[in-house]
Design a protein around this motif. Structure first.
Motif, short mmCIF file in Angstrom:
data_model
loop_
_atom_site.label_atom_id
_atom_site.label_comp_id
_atom_site.label_asym_id
_atom_site.label_seq_id
_atom_site.Cartn_x
_atom_site.Cartn_y
_atom_site.Cartn_z
N GLY A 48 -50.07 -89.79 -3.56
CA GLY A 48 -50.86 -90.06 -2.37
C GLY A 48 -51.66 -88.89 -1.83
O GLY A 48 -52.16 -88.96 -0.71
N ALA A 49 -51.81 -87.83 -2.60
CA ALA A 49 -52.60 -86.68 -2.12
C ALA A 49 -54.09 -86.99 -2.25
O ALA A 49 -54.51 -87.78 -3.10
CB ALA A 49 -52.25 -85.43 -2.93
N GLN A 50 -54.87 -86.37 -1.40
CA GLN A 50 -56.33 -86.44 -1.48
C GLN A 50 -56.80 -85.03 -1.88
O GLN A 50 -56.74 -84.11 -1.08
CB GLN A 50 -56.94 -86.85 -0.14
CG GLN A 50 -56.49 -88.19 0.36
CD GLN A 50 -56.90 -89.31 -0.58
OE1 GLN A 50 -58.04 -89.39 -1.02
NE2 GLN A 50 -55.96 -90.19 -0.88
N LEU A 51 -57.23 -84.87 -3.14
CA LEU A 51 -57.54 -83.55 -3.67
C LEU A 51 -58.99 -83.45 -4.12
O LEU A 51 -59.59 -84.44 -4.55
CB LEU A 51 -56.63 -83.23 -4.87
CG LEU A 51 -55.13 -83.22 -4.64
CD1 LEU A 51 -54.40 -82.96 -5.94
CD2 LEU A 51 -54.77 -82.18 -3.59
N THR A 57 -54.47 -90.91 -11.08
CA THR A 57 -54.51 -91.85 -12.20
C THR A 57 -53.14 -92.43 -12.52
O THR A 57 -53.05 -93.48 -13.14
CB THR A 57 -55.07 -91.16 -13.46
OG1 THR A 57 -54.26 -90.02 -13.77
CG2 THR A 57 -56.51 -90.73 -13.24
N GLU A 58 -52.10 -91.74 -12.14
CA GLU A 58 -50.71 -92.20 -12.22
C GLU A 58 -49.93 -91.36 -11.23
O GLU A 58 -50.47 -90.37 -10.71
CB GLU A 58 -50.17 -92.11 -13.65
CG GLU A 58 -50.22 -90.73 -14.26
CD GLU A 58 -49.80 -90.74 -15.73
OE1 GLU A 58 -48.59 -90.57 -15.99
OE2 GLU A 58 -50.67 -90.92 -16.59
N PRO A 59 -48.69 -91.74 -10.91
CA PRO A 59 -47.98 -91.00 -9.87
C PRO A 59 -47.95 -89.49 -10.09
O PRO A 59 -47.46 -89.00 -11.11
CB PRO A 59 -46.56 -91.60 -9.92
CG PRO A 59 -46.78 -92.99 -10.44
CD PRO A 59 -47.90 -92.86 -11.43
N GLY A 60 -48.55 -88.75 -9.15
CA GLY A 60 -48.55 -87.30 -9.20
C GLY A 60 -49.55 -86.67 -10.14
O GLY A 60 -49.58 -85.45 -10.28
N GLU A 68 -55.17 -82.62 0.92
CA GLU A 68 -54.11 -82.95 1.87
C GLU A 68 -53.09 -83.85 1.18
O GLU A 68 -53.45 -84.81 0.51
CB GLU A 68 -54.72 -83.67 3.07
CG GLU A 68 -53.75 -83.90 4.19
CD GLU A 68 -54.44 -84.47 5.42
OE1 GLU A 68 -54.02 -85.55 5.87
OE2 GLU A 68 -55.39 -83.83 5.92
N LEU A 69 -51.83 -83.52 1.38
CA LEU A 69 -50.75 -84.35 0.87
C LEU A 69 -50.56 -85.55 1.78
O LEU A 69 -51.05 -85.58 2.91
CB LEU A 69 -49.46 -83.55 0.76
CG LEU A 69 -49.50 -82.30 -0.12
CD1 LEU A 69 -48.13 -81.64 -0.18
CD2 LEU A 69 -50.01 -82.61 -1.51
N GLU A 70 -49.85 -86.54 1.28
CA GLU A 70 -49.65 -87.77 2.04
C GLU A 70 -48.97 -87.50 3.39
O GLU A 70 -49.24 -88.19 4.38
CB GLU A 70 -48.80 -88.74 1.21
CG GLU A 70 -48.80 -90.15 1.74
CD GLU A 70 -48.14 -91.11 0.78
OE1 GLU A 70 -48.76 -92.14 0.49
OE2 GLU A 70 -47.00 -90.84 0.32
#
Length: 135
Positions: free
Chosen positions: A70-73, A94-97, A118-120
């Motif tokens: 869920g991060a926005q990078l 594209t997949e978890p993490g 920003e992280l979730e």
């Protein structure tokens, strides 16, 4: 005011004013890394990096090795010398993490890559990677 004191004051001002202007005009990054407990690994294809199209994968995990989702990078690549246009792209999960972006190396040489966002949970993440791009 005596001539001696006038010159001392003038010299002080001549030295102090440029220093204050330089400090006021210096760019400060608003983003700081609040996610020191988050591990970041990366992979660039093709590797070693060479001019042209490439992809970058960023792997985020917590201290137990679980994926950080869920991060926005975003990604920014800057050459180490001034005057070159940076390479900028948003990274998509594209997949978890796992966060991927497509980029194009516009010139061979030394690059500084900045991954930030920003992280979730709202904490900011900012990391830098040094990379050499071949012709």
């Amino acid at each position: 005011m005596s001539a001696s004191r006038f010159w001392k004051t003038s010299v002080l001002l001549v030295c102090l004013i440029p220093t204050m202007l330089l400090a006021a005009c210096t760019r400060r990054s608003a983003a700081i890394d609040q996610a020191g407990d988050t591990r970041l690994n990366w992979e660039i294809q093709p590797f070693p990096a060479r001019m042209g199209e490439a992809s970058i994968d960023i792997y985020l995990t917590d201290t137990s090795g679980a994926p950080v989702q869920g991060a926005q990078l975003s990604f920014r690549g800057d050459m180490t010398h001034a005057g070159m246009t940076p390479v900028i792209t948003d990274l998509q999960e594209t997949e978890p993490g796992v966060y991927r972006g497509e980029i194009e190396w516009t010139m061979a040489g030394a690059w500084v890559l900045t991954i930030q966002g920003e992280l979730e949970d709202g904490r900011t993440l900012k990391r830098q990677i040094d990379l050499e791009v071949s012709p």
